[in-house]
Scaffold this motif. Structure first.
Motif, PDB file in Angstrom:
ATOM      1  N   UNK A 191       0.853  -1.194   0.000  1.00 27.35           N
ATOM      2  CA  UNK A 191       0.000   0.000   0.000  1.00 27.35           C
ATOM      3  C   UNK A 191       0.892   1.248   0.000  1.00 27.35           C
ATOM      4  N   UNK A 192       0.524   2.304  -0.752  1.00 23.52           N
ATOM      5  CA  UNK A 192       1.372   3.504  -0.829  1.00 23.52           C
ATOM      6  C   UNK A 192       1.561   4.247   0.486  1.00 23.52           C
ATOM      7  N   UNK A 193       0.603   4.119   1.437  1.00 22.87           N
ATOM      8  CA  UNK A 193       0.734   4.892   2.680  1.00 22.87           C
ATOM      9  C   UNK A 193       0.527   4.079   3.955  1.00 22.87           C
ATOM     10  N   UNK A 194      -0.008   2.868   3.860  1.00 22.08           N
ATOM     11  CA  UNK A 194      -0.174   2.000   5.024  1.00 22.08           C
ATOM     12  C   UNK A 194       0.872   0.891   4.959  1.00 22.08           C
ATOM     13  N   UNK A 195       1.891   0.919   5.832  1.00 18.06           N
ATOM     14  CA  UNK A 195       2.996  -0.029   5.714  1.00 18.06           C
ATOM     15  C   UNK A 195       2.615  -1.472   6.002  1.00 18.06           C
ATOM     16  N   UNK A 196       1.426  -1.697   6.568  1.00 19.37           N
ATOM     17  CA  UNK A 196       1.017  -3.054   6.926  1.00 19.37           C
ATOM     18  C   UNK A 196       0.173  -3.756   5.861  1.00 19.37           C
ATOM     19  N   UNK A 197      -0.236  -3.029   4.832  1.00 20.80           N
ATOM     20  CA  UNK A 197      -1.107  -3.613   3.812  1.00 20.80           C
ATOM     21  C   UNK A 197      -0.295  -3.980   2.565  1.00 20.80           C
ATOM     22  N   UNK A 203      -0.179 -16.550 -10.930  1.00 20.55           N
ATOM     23  CA  UNK A 203      -0.689 -17.226 -12.117  1.00 20.55           C
ATOM     24  C   UNK A 203      -1.888 -18.117 -11.778  1.00 20.55           C
ATOM     25  N   UNK A 204      -2.182 -18.284 -10.473  1.00 18.99           N
ATOM     26  CA  UNK A 204      -3.400 -19.020 -10.094  1.00 18.99           C
ATOM     27  C   UNK A 204      -4.658 -18.165 -10.244  1.00 18.99           C
ATOM     28  N   UNK A 205      -4.487 -16.902 -10.647  1.00 21.96           N
ATOM     29  CA  UNK A 205      -5.620 -16.004 -10.876  1.00 21.96           C
ATOM     30  C   UNK A 205      -6.070 -15.231  -9.663  1.00 21.96           C
ATOM     31  N   UNK A 206      -5.505 -15.559  -8.492  1.00 19.16           N
ATOM     32  CA  UNK A 206      -5.955 -14.911  -7.256  1.00 19.16           C
ATOM     33  C   UNK A 206      -5.165 -13.645  -6.956  1.00 19.16           C
ATOM     34  N   UNK A 207      -5.874 -12.645  -6.425  1.00 16.93           N
ATOM     35  CA  UNK A 207      -5.279 -11.407  -5.927  1.00 16.93           C
ATOM     36  C   UNK A 207      -5.635 -11.325  -4.445  1.00 16.93           C
ATOM     37  N   UNK A 208      -4.618 -11.437  -3.583  1.00 18.14           N
ATOM     38  CA  UNK A 208      -4.843 -11.500  -2.136  1.00 18.14           C
ATOM     39  C   UNK A 208      -4.378 -10.227  -1.451  1.00 18.14           C
ATOM     40  N   UNK A 209      -5.200  -9.725  -0.529  1.00 18.38           N
ATOM     41  CA  UNK A 209      -4.859  -8.551   0.269  1.00 18.38           C
ATOM     42  C   UNK A 209      -4.586  -9.001   1.703  1.00 18.38           C
ATOM     43  N   UNK A 210      -3.423  -8.575   2.243  1.00 18.82           N
ATOM     44  CA  UNK A 210      -3.033  -8.970   3.592  1.00 18.82           C
ATOM     45  C   UNK A 210      -2.803  -7.751   4.484  1.00 18.82           C
ATOM     46  N   UNK A 211      -3.079  -7.942   5.775  1.00 21.87           N
ATOM     47  CA  UNK A 211      -2.665  -7.000   6.813  1.00 21.87           C
ATOM     48  C   UNK A 211      -1.572  -7.703   7.613  1.00 21.87           C
ATOM     49  N   UNK A 212      -0.305  -7.359   7.360  1.00 16.67           N
ATOM     50  CA  UNK A 212       0.804  -8.107   7.949  1.00 16.67           C
ATOM     51  C   UNK A 212       1.045  -7.775   9.420  1.00 16.67           C
ATOM     52  N   UNK A 213       0.249  -6.842   9.974  1.00 19.67           N
ATOM     53  CA  UNK A 213       0.371  -6.566  11.417  1.00 19.67           C
ATOM     54  C   UNK A 213      -0.306  -7.656  12.238  1.00 19.67           C
ATOM     55  N   UNK A 214      -1.098  -8.509  11.552  1.00 13.30           N
ATOM     56  CA  UNK A 214      -1.788  -9.621  12.210  1.00 13.30           C
ATOM     57  C   UNK A 214      -0.850 -10.824  12.264  1.00 13.30           C
ATOM     58  N   UNK A 215      -0.927 -11.591  13.349  1.00  6.32           N
ATOM     59  CA  UNK A 215       0.078 -12.614  13.650  1.00  6.32           C
ATOM     60  C   UNK A 215       0.182 -13.761  12.648  1.00  6.32           C
ATOM     61  N   UNK A 216      -0.925 -14.344  12.231  1.00  5.33           N
ATOM     62  CA  UNK A 216      -0.818 -15.526  11.375  1.00  5.33           C
ATOM     63  C   UNK A 216      -1.438 -15.294  10.006  1.00  5.33           C
ATOM     64  N   UNK A 222      -7.005 -10.388   4.336  1.00  3.91           N
ATOM     65  CA  UNK A 222      -8.152  -9.493   4.423  1.00  3.91           C
ATOM     66  C   UNK A 222      -9.233  -9.912   3.432  1.00  3.91           C
ATOM     67  N   UNK A 223      -8.819 -10.196   2.201  1.00  2.00           N
ATOM     68  CA  UNK A 223      -9.775 -10.659   1.184  1.00  2.00           C
ATOM     69  C   UNK A 223      -9.034 -11.300   0.025  1.00  2.00           C
ATOM     70  N   UNK A 224      -9.747 -12.137  -0.717  1.00  2.00           N
ATOM     71  CA  UNK A 224      -9.228 -12.744  -1.937  1.00  2.00           C
ATOM     72  C   UNK A 224     -10.142 -12.366  -3.099  1.00  2.00           C
ATOM     73  N   UNK A 225      -9.541 -11.811  -4.152  1.00  2.00           N
ATOM     74  CA  UNK A 225     -10.283 -11.486  -5.373  1.00  2.00           C
ATOM     75  C   UNK A 225      -9.784 -12.423  -6.476  1.00  2.00           C
ATOM     76  N   UNK A 226     -10.680 -12.787  -7.402  1.00  2.00           N
ATOM     77  CA  UNK A 226     -10.319 -13.737  -8.448  1.00  2.00           C
ATOM     78  C   UNK A 226     -10.355 -13.057  -9.812  1.00  2.00           C
TER      79      UNK A 226
END
Length: 399
Positions: A191-197, A203-216, A222-226
Motif C-alpha cells: 500500500x502507498x501509505x499504510x505499511x502493513x497492507x 498465475x493461479x488467478x488470485x489477488x490477495x490482500x493482507x494486513x501483515x500486522x496480524x500474527x498468522x 483481508x480478502x481474496x479477489x479472483x
C-alpha cells in the motif's frame, strides 16, 4: 432550468486529457553494446536539485542499469549473476535500489556507487526462486514472491531496517505465507501509505490482500479477489488507496473496491476479460496492456497500453468501462514494456523492446535525436520476458 453535464467531459478530465496529449519526448537514452528489453523502471524518491534524479531500469539480461534522469546516460550497472534479477524499486527515503533474484535472494545496492556486491542481501529459504517483490512505504519490510516449487508458492518477509548492533549485510527471513497461492507469485505491491497492507497476484488467478500486522497468515488475509487468469500487474487506487486493480497476461482488467468488504455492495467495480475486444480507439489498435496509473491529484485511474509498433495508449477507467484518452506515437519502434509516471513534474519515462528509454514532458521539444531503429532482441531472454498473445497463458476456470 436543469443543465446536464456529460460525465466524460468534466473540466478535470479535459485538463488531464490535455496534459497527457501534450507530452513530448525530451530525451532518448544513449545506445548500449548489448541491446536488451527494458522491463521495469523506477525513479529515486530523494532527488536533490543540484544532484539530479536517478533512474533504475530492469533489463531482460537480468541486470539493473542506473541512469541520470535528465541526460539518460548510463551511470552504472548491477548484476545478480549467476541469478537473474526480477523487479526494480528504489527505497522511499534513500538512494538504495532493490531487486529480487532467481538465486533465492533480494539484493540491495547503493545506486550512487558502482559496486559488484550489494550493500544488503536478503536470503530466502532453500529452493526459493524469487520473481516478484516490494518494499513497504516506511522501508521497514520487504516481501518477495516465489515461483512454485513442488507444491509451494511463498510470500517471504524480511526486516529491511539496518541494525547498528548487527552490521552483517546478510539477513534471514522473518517468516513466510505459504497457504494462499497455489502457483507462481508474479506480483507483490505494498500500500502507498499504510505499511502493513500488501497485495499479491499469481498465475493461479488470485489477488490477495493482507494486513501483515496480524500474527498468522489465515487472519492476515483481508480478502481474496479472483481475476480468473494469470496476474501480470497489480496496483492501488482511489481515495486513501482503498481500491485495488489488476491486469492479466491475456490482457484482462479487474478493479475492486475494498470499501465494500463489510457492506452489501459488490466489491467488483469493473471486470473485462479482454480489453482489446471492447476498447474503442480513436486511432489504431490496442495490442497489449502495460500497467496502471492512479493520478492522485485528479483522483482518477488510468490504464496504459500499446501497440506492437511502439505507440502508447492512455485510457481512463470508470465503472462503465475503459475510454481511450490519448496516444503517444513517434517514440518507440517496438513493444513498450515499462513506464514510470512522476506526479511532481508530470513527466513520463518509458522503456521497450527497442532498447530505448524515453523521457516525456508536457510541451517539451526533443533535445537530441537518436536513430530509433528496432533492436528487437531474439535470444534466450525471449524465454523469460512477457510474450503478448492470446494463448501465452491458459485461462483459469473460475473457482
Amino acid at each position: 432550468m436543469l443543465i446536464v453535464i456529460p460525465l466524460n467531459a468534466t473540466p478535470a478530465m479535459e485538463k488531464i486529457e490535455e496534459q497527457f496529449a501534450n507530452l513530448n519526448i525530451v530525451r532518448r537514452s544513449s545506445g548500449t553494446k548489448e541491446p536488451t528489453y527494458l522491463l521495469g523502471i523506477d525513479t529515486s524518491k530523494t532527488a536533490q536539485a543540484e544532484k539530479g534524479s536517478l533512474v533504475a531500469v530492469l533489463c531482460s539480461n537480468g541486470s539493473i542499469r542506473i541512469y541520470d534522469k535528465e541526460r539518460l546516460n548510463i551511470l552504472r550497472e548491477f548484476s545478480g549473476y549467476p541469478g537473474l534479477l526480477n523487479g526494480v524499486k528504489f527505497a522511499n527515503s534513500c538512494d538504495s535500489v532493490y531487486s529480487s533474484c532467481t538465486d533465492g535472494t533480494v539484493k540491495c545496492w547503493d545506486a550512487r556507487v558502482a559496486s559488484e556486491k550489494p550493500v544488503q542481501l536478503f536470503k530466502g529459504y532453500p529452493s526459493n526462486i524469487f520473481i516478484s517483490f516490494d518494499i513497504n512505504c516506511n522501508n521497514h519490510v520487504i516481501c518477495a514472491g516465489t515461483e512454485k516449487v513442488d507444491d509451494d508458492a511463498l510470500l517471504v518477509f524480511w526486516d529491511a531496517r539496518i541494525n547498528s548492533q548487527d552490521l552483517s549485510s546478510t539477513k534471514d527471513p522473518l517468516g513466510a505465507y505459504s497457504e494462499t497461492h497455489s502457483d507462481d507469485i508474479t506480483q507483490v505491491c505494498f500500500h502507498p501509505s499504510n505499511p502493513n497492507m500488501v497485495v499479491s497476484g499469481s498465475t493461479d488467478g488470485l489477488v490477495n490482500v493482507f494486513d501483515i500486522s496480524v500474527d498468522n497468515e489465515e487472519d492476515a488475509l483481508v480478502t481474496t479477489c479472483n481475476s480468473v487468469s494469470s496476474v501480470s500487474y497489480i496496483g492501488w487506487s482511489g481515495k486513501d488507496y482503498k481500491q485495488i486493480y489488476c491486469m492479466t497476461h491475456d490482457e484482462g482488467f479487474c478493479w475492486w473496491d475494498l470499501n465494500h468488504l463489510d457492506t452489501d455492495e459488490p466489491i467488483t467495480r469493473l471486470n473485462i476479460q479482454d480489453v482489446r475486444e471492447v476498447i474503442h480507439m480513436k486511432e489504431g489498435t490496442l495490442d497489449y496492456l502495460i500497467g496502471g496509473l492512479y493520478h492522485k491529484k485528479m483522483d482518477k485511474l488510468f490504464v496504459v497500453g500499446g501497440t506492437n509498433t511502439g505507440i502508447i495508449h492512455l485510457m481512463s477507467c470508470t465503472t462503465s468501462g475503459l475510454t481511450h484518452v490519448t496516444s503517444l506515437p513517434g517514440g518507440h519502434a517496438a513493444t513498450v514494456r515499462s513506464f514510470c509516471w512522476n506526479l511532481q513534474d508530470d513527466s513520463l519515462l518509458t522503456g521497450g523492446e527497442d532498447a530505448q528509454l524515453l523521457l516525456w514532458k508536457p510541451g517539451a521539444i526533443e533535445k537530441t535525436f537518436t536513430k530509433k531503429d528496432s533492436m528487437k532482441v531474439a535470444s534466450s531472454v525471449y524465454q523469460r520476458v512477457r510474450v503478448h498473445s492470446n494463448d501465452s497463458y491458459k485461462r483459469r476456470k473460475k473457482q
